[in-house]
Design an enzyme around this catalytic site. Structure first.
Site, short mmCIF file in Angstrom:
data_model
loop_
_atom_site.label_atom_id
_atom_site.label_comp_id
_atom_site.label_asym_id
_atom_site.label_seq_id
_atom_site.Cartn_x
_atom_site.Cartn_y
_atom_site.Cartn_z
N ASN A 183 36.69 28.64 47.33
CA ASN A 183 36.21 28.49 48.71
C ASN A 183 37.33 28.72 49.72
OD1 ASN A 183 33.44 28.07 48.67
ND2 ASN A 183 33.61 25.88 48.30
N ASP A 192 28.99 30.07 48.55
CA ASP A 192 27.55 29.84 48.34
C ASP A 192 26.95 30.94 47.47
OD1 ASP A 192 27.68 27.58 49.86
OD2 ASP A 192 26.79 28.45 51.66
N GLU A 219 29.86 21.68 42.96
CA GLU A 219 30.06 22.81 42.04
C GLU A 219 29.72 22.43 40.61
OE1 GLU A 219 34.21 20.90 42.25
OE2 GLU A 219 32.45 21.11 43.52
#
Length: 305
Positions: A183, A192, A219
């Site tokens: 991320n 995403d 996650e």
């Protein structure tokens, strides 16, 4: 097929209405044949029944037949078609009263029909809203997998079932390796998209009846395998691991592989007593998953006592 069913239903309904009409006038004929008291009330009742059952059209048909039938019954012999003041008054009163009956009953029937249709429509809308809300509550919006709430409910049911039949139950926890680093490097939108692809790979690998894959946390994903021992669960989870790696999603900040990988912990038990809960099994699966992360990641590790 739908069109044929529609016309069949309509034909059946008309048959029922016609049967009501014929039976009603058959009873009226028997009433007259056995020379019982005046059939006026019976004829009016027939008009009411026909109007209520078939609407204005059947009510008017019944009224016409009832009117001529009653007119014949009350007429002076030999003067049936003779115009007299008495006959004129009789005709006016007869058709006036029957017309009023048809209008009132027909109006009431239309109100009842409209109210019934509205209630049916509202009920169908409420059921649709209920199904939609149930879907929203039980499904993760991003990955479209069942969410934690749904997983907890299904796992509790499966634990009880396996207790009853003394069959094995396996649960796995799947964690995307170095997802926070992913991320930070690629951004949350790319993150995403990564979650969606991983979720799709997991769902495609968990395809037996009764198995369930869910998004459990950020996650992390959870899988449940009813009636599956440890070896069987490890085999399925290894297939999941390979499917995710085969996606070849670039992961420049991973410390073990150039593509996105997962670490999976698996626990398998035979819940023969009441001590087993979803929380207990998940704790053991998480310990196994932590061991997979500590020993190199991108692997499947079963829980060991």
């Amino acid at each position: 097929m739908v069109l044929r069913r529609k016309y069949y239903d309509r034909f059946s309904t008309n048959q029922a209405k016609a049967l009501i009409l014929l039976c009603s006038f058959g009873l009226a004929y028997l009433w007259y044949f056995f020379e019982l008291p005046s059939p006026s009330l019976v004829l009016q009742a027939i008009v009411v029944v026909c109007t209520a059952a078939g609407g204005y059209v059947y009510g008017i048909i019944a009224a016409l037949i009832a009117g001529f039938y009653s007119f014949y019954y009350f007429s002076v012999p030999g003067k049936l078609f003779t115009f007299t003041t008495e006959n004129l008054i009789r005709i006016i009163m007869l058709f006036g009263s029957i017309s009023l009956i048809i209008l009132v009953i027909g109006y009431l029937r239309s109100i009842i029909t409209a109210t019934t249709k509205e209630l049916i429509r509202q009920t169908e809308e409420a059921e649709q809203v209920k199904r939609t809300l149930s879907h929203i509550i039980d499904i993760d919006g991003l990955t479209q997998l069942p969410n934690r709430r749904s997983f907890d409910r299904v796992s509790a049911t499966e634990i009880q079932r396996c207790q009853r039949y003394k069959s094995p139950l396996s649960i796995g926890i799947i964690n995307i390796d170095f997802f926070k680093n992913y991320n930070d490097m690629y951004g949350h939108l790319q993150g995403d998209d990564c979650l969606k692809q991983v979720a799709h790979a997991i769902a495609a690998s968990v395809n037996r009846p009764g198995d369930l894959a869910a998004r459990y946390e950020a996650e992390q994903f959870a899988v449940i395998f009813p009636s599956t021992d440890r070896d069987g669960a490890v085999t399925i989870c290894e297939r999941i691991r390979e499917a995710v790696q085969a996606l070849r999603i670039p992961h420049g900040s991973s410390k073990i592989h150039p593509c996105v990988t997962v670490s999976i912990g698996v626990v398998a038990v035979i819940p023969t007593d009441g001590k087993w809960t979803t929380e207990e099994l998940l704790k053991m699966a998480l310990l196994a998953m932590q061991k997979a992360k500590q020993t190199g990641r991108n692997k499947v590790v079963p829980y060991e006592d």
